[in-house]
Design a protein around this motif. Structure first.
Motif, PDB file in Angstrom:
ATOM      1  N   HIS A 110       0.877  -1.173   0.000  1.00 32.04           N
ATOM      2  CA  HIS A 110       0.000   0.000   0.000  1.00 32.04           C
ATOM      3  C   HIS A 110       0.912   1.220   0.000  1.00 32.04           C
ATOM      4  O   HIS A 110       1.590   1.487   1.000  1.00 32.04           O
ATOM      5  N   ALA A 111       0.942   1.947  -1.101  1.00 32.69           N
ATOM      6  CA  ALA A 111       1.846   3.097  -1.221  1.00 32.69           C
ATOM      7  C   ALA A 111       1.129   4.386  -0.846  1.00 32.69           C
ATOM      8  O   ALA A 111       0.064   4.691  -1.386  1.00 32.69           O
ATOM      9  N   ARG A 112       1.740   5.145   0.060  1.00 34.00           N
ATOM     10  CA  ARG A 112       1.265   6.518   0.288  1.00 34.00           C
ATOM     11  C   ARG A 112       1.487   7.274  -1.017  1.00 34.00           C
ATOM     12  O   ARG A 112       2.492   7.046  -1.707  1.00 34.00           O
ATOM     13  N   HIS A 113       0.580   8.182  -1.355  1.00 30.74           N
ATOM     14  CA  HIS A 113       0.620   8.797  -2.687  1.00 30.74           C
ATOM     15  C   HIS A 113       1.958   9.469  -2.977  1.00 30.74           C
ATOM     16  O   HIS A 113       2.447   9.426  -4.097  1.00 30.74           O
ATOM     17  N   TYR A 114       2.596  10.034  -1.935  1.00 33.04           N
ATOM     18  CA  TYR A 114       3.853  10.744  -2.192  1.00 33.04           C
ATOM     19  C   TYR A 114       5.047   9.791  -2.338  1.00 33.04           C
ATOM     20  O   TYR A 114       6.159  10.252  -2.655  1.00 33.04           O
ATOM     21  N   ALA A 115       4.821   8.505  -2.118  1.00 31.44           N
ATOM     22  CA  ALA A 115       5.910   7.531  -2.312  1.00 31.44           C
ATOM     23  C   ALA A 115       5.750   6.734  -3.611  1.00 31.44           C
ATOM     24  O   ALA A 115       6.599   5.910  -3.931  1.00 31.44           O
ATOM     25  N   ILE A 116       4.678   7.012  -4.362  1.00 32.84           N
ATOM     26  CA  ILE A 116       4.414   6.234  -5.581  1.00 32.84           C
ATOM     27  C   ILE A 116       5.615   6.273  -6.528  1.00 32.84           C
ATOM     28  O   ILE A 116       6.024   5.244  -7.077  1.00 32.84           O
ATOM     29  N   GLY A 117       6.193   7.449  -6.705  1.00 35.12           N
ATOM     30  CA  GLY A 117       7.319   7.597  -7.638  1.00 35.12           C
ATOM     31  C   GLY A 117       8.511   6.735  -7.240  1.00 35.12           C
ATOM     32  O   GLY A 117       9.207   6.184  -8.101  1.00 35.12           O
ATOM     33  N   PHE A 118       8.732   6.616  -5.937  1.00 39.28           N
ATOM     34  CA  PHE A 118       9.824   5.752  -5.456  1.00 39.28           C
ATOM     35  C   PHE A 118       9.550   4.303  -5.866  1.00 39.28           C
ATOM     36  O   PHE A 118      10.420   3.640  -6.460  1.00 39.28           O
ATOM     37  N   TYR A 119       8.353   3.822  -5.588  1.00 38.38           N
ATOM     38  CA  TYR A 119       8.063   2.415  -5.906  1.00 38.38           C
ATOM     39  C   TYR A 119       8.055   2.181  -7.419  1.00 38.38           C
ATOM     40  O   TYR A 119       8.451   1.100  -7.867  1.00 38.38           O
ATOM     41  N   GLN A 120       7.627   3.168  -8.187  1.00 41.50           N
ATOM     42  CA  GLN A 120       7.695   3.008  -9.652  1.00 41.50           C
ATOM     43  C   GLN A 120       9.143   2.810 -10.083  1.00 41.50           C
ATOM     44  O   GLN A 120       9.436   1.965 -10.925  1.00 41.50           O
ATOM     45  N   LYS A 121      10.044   3.575  -9.480  1.00 37.34           N
ATOM     46  CA  LYS A 121      11.472   3.389  -9.811  1.00 37.34           C
ATOM     47  C   LYS A 121      11.961   1.996  -9.450  1.00 37.34           C
ATOM     48  O   LYS A 121      12.893   1.477 -10.060  1.00 37.34           O
ATOM     49  N   MET A 122      11.331   1.386  -8.459  1.00 31.75           N
ATOM     50  CA  MET A 122      11.719   0.032  -8.040  1.00 31.75           C
ATOM     51  C   MET A 122      10.998  -1.030  -8.884  1.00 31.75           C
ATOM     52  O   MET A 122      11.124  -2.219  -8.616  1.00 31.75           O
ATOM     53  N   GLY A 123      10.181  -0.589  -9.878  1.00 38.31           N
ATOM     54  CA  GLY A 123       9.538  -1.538 -10.788  1.00 38.31           C
ATOM     55  C   GLY A 123       8.121  -1.926 -10.415  1.00 38.31           C
ATOM     56  O   GLY A 123       7.557  -2.860 -10.998  1.00 38.31           O
ATOM     57  N   TYR A 124       7.522  -1.234  -9.456  1.00 40.17           N
ATOM     58  CA  TYR A 124       6.146  -1.540  -9.038  1.00 40.17           C
ATOM     59  C   TYR A 124       5.156  -0.753  -9.887  1.00 40.17           C
ATOM     60  O   TYR A 124       5.450   0.365 -10.310  1.00 40.17           O
ATOM     61  N   THR A 125       3.980  -1.350 -10.114  1.00 42.33           N
ATOM     62  CA  THR A 125       2.937  -0.657 -10.864  1.00 42.33           C
ATOM     63  C   THR A 125       1.662  -0.573 -10.016  1.00 42.33           C
ATOM     64  O   THR A 125       1.414  -1.431  -9.157  1.00 42.33           O
ATOM     65  N   ILE A 126       0.884   0.453 -10.287  1.00 41.29           N
ATOM     66  CA  ILE A 126      -0.348   0.691  -9.524  1.00 41.29           C
ATOM     67  C   ILE A 126      -1.405  -0.318  -9.952  1.00 41.29           C
ATOM     68  O   ILE A 126      -1.612  -0.532 -11.146  1.00 41.29           O
ATOM     69  N   SER A 127      -2.083  -0.931  -8.959  1.00 40.83           N
ATOM     70  CA  SER A 127      -3.088  -1.945  -9.305  1.00 40.83           C
ATOM     71  C   SER A 127      -4.407  -1.742  -8.569  1.00 40.83           C
ATOM     72  O   SER A 127      -5.159  -2.687  -8.376  1.00 40.83           O
ATOM     73  N   SER A 128      -4.682  -0.504  -8.142  1.00 42.90           N
ATOM     74  CA  SER A 128      -5.982  -0.245  -7.507  1.00 42.90           C
ATOM     75  C   SER A 128      -6.366   1.208  -7.723  1.00 42.90           C
ATOM     76  O   SER A 128      -5.543   2.029  -8.148  1.00 42.90           O
ATOM     77  N   GLU A 129      -7.607   1.509  -7.377  1.00 43.54           N
ATOM     78  CA  GLU A 129      -8.038   2.897  -7.255  1.00 43.54           C
ATOM     79  C   GLU A 129      -7.361   3.489  -6.020  1.00 43.54           C
ATOM     80  O   GLU A 129      -6.829   2.765  -5.181  1.00 43.54           O
ATOM     81  N   THR A 130      -7.454   4.801  -5.886  1.00 44.80           N
ATOM     82  CA  THR A 130      -6.960   5.465  -4.676  1.00 44.80           C
ATOM     83  C   THR A 130      -7.911   5.181  -3.513  1.00 44.80           C
ATOM     84  O   THR A 130      -9.122   5.163  -3.695  1.00 44.80           O
ATOM     85  N   PHE A 131      -7.332   4.919  -2.346  1.00 46.79           N
ATOM     86  CA  PHE A 131      -8.155   4.736  -1.141  1.00 46.79           C
ATOM     87  C   PHE A 131      -7.463   5.428   0.022  1.00 46.79           C
ATOM     88  O   PHE A 131      -6.300   5.833  -0.088  1.00 46.79           O
ATOM     89  N   GLU A 132      -8.192   5.591   1.113  1.00 44.10           N
ATOM     90  CA  GLU A 132      -7.613   6.293   2.244  1.00 44.10           C
ATOM     91  C   GLU A 132      -7.281   5.321   3.375  1.00 44.10           C
ATOM     92  O   GLU A 132      -8.045   4.407   3.656  1.00 44.10           O
ATOM     93  N   GLU A 133      -6.110   5.510   3.972  1.00 46.83           N
ATOM     94  CA  GLU A 133      -5.663   4.695   5.107  1.00 46.83           C
ATOM     95  C   GLU A 133      -4.901   5.642   6.018  1.00 46.83           C
ATOM     96  O   GLU A 133      -4.119   6.461   5.512  1.00 46.83           O
ATOM     97  N   VAL A 134      -5.090   5.540   7.310  1.00 47.70           N
ATOM     98  CA  VAL A 134      -4.513   6.486   8.282  1.00 47.70           C
ATOM     99  C   VAL A 134      -4.591   7.947   7.804  1.00 47.70           C
ATOM    100  O   VAL A 134      -3.684   8.749   8.047  1.00 47.70           O
ATOM    101  N   GLY A 135      -5.715   8.279   7.134  1.00 43.28           N
ATOM    102  CA  GLY A 135      -5.932   9.664   6.708  1.00 43.28           C
ATOM    103  C   GLY A 135      -5.111  10.098   5.512  1.00 43.28           C
ATOM    104  O   GLY A 135      -5.070  11.286   5.175  1.00 43.28           O
TER     105      GLY A 135
END
Ligand SMILES: CC(C)(COP(=O)(O)OP(=O)(O)OC[C@H]1O[C@@H](n2cnc3c(N)ncnc32)[C@H](O)[C@@H]1OP(=O)(O)O)[C@@H](O)C(=O)NCCC(=O)NCCS
Length: 146
Positions: A110-135
């Motif tokens: 579960h990627a916090r939105h501001y960390a998405i770019g980091f995980y993309q660099k590590m080869g991860y792709t988004i596989s869900s809609e946006t949802f809220e967790e811990v606000g």
């Protein structure tokens, strides 16, 4: 000493140090306190900590076989002073190596939105809609391991 990633369990003294980093990086900014949480599930997880010059600079954890052939990456954090120095990547690579060696083919997180770019660099792709967790806005990301 150069940077080394240690694989540890919750009984290691390095685990306590990783909690300090997780509290500073992932909880305090949300006005939460990690020591209020029930961490007993973490006994069954694999924890990785990056040590350099006798200091712990980052950490990440893995729920091994969270689903069939799938591990879940969680609690990814490096201290603010060293971000961009490649330690986040080292931690993810060590976790993925462990996962491959232990019959996992996929890692999800579960990627916090501001960390998405980091995980993309590590080869991860988004596989869900946006949802809220811990606000915070999150997305599910995943990577097939080879
Ligand atoms: C996200 C985080 C773990 C990245 O760790 P890091 O130690 O800075 O990562 P690295 O230095 O290994 O960065 C690897 C690459 O990702 C890039 N990167 C790092 N953070 C990024 C971000 N938030 N967005 C986009 N790219 C990022 C780096 O620039 C680097 O790129 P390069 O290969 O082109 O040089 C760290 O910034 C952090 O702890 N942030 C706060 C907590 C957090 O968001 N955790 C994740 C919750 S889901």
């Amino acid at each position: 000493m150069g940077p080394v990633v240690h694989q540890i369990g919750t009984k290691s003294p390095l685990y306590e140090k990783s909690l300090v980093i997780r509290n500073d990086v992932l909880r305090k900014p949300l006005n939460l306190n990690i020591y209020d949480e029930d961490l007993s599930d973490e006994e069954d997880q694999i924890h990785f900590v990056l040590e350099k010059d006798n200091q712990i600079l980052g950490t990440v954890s893995l729920v091994a076989n969270y689903k069939k052939n799938t591990g879940k990456l969680r609690q990814m954090a490096t201290i603010a002073e060293v971000r961009g120095d490649g330690y986040g990547r080292m931690l993810v690579q060590k976790l993925e190596k462990y996962a491959v060696n232990n019959e996992m083919k996929t890692v999800v997180l579960h990627a916090r939105h501001y960390a998405i770019g980091f995980y993309q660099k590590m080869g991860y792709t988004i596989s869900s809609e946006t949802f809220e967790e811990v606000g915070i806005k999150h997305v599910v990301m995943q990577k097939e391991l080879h």
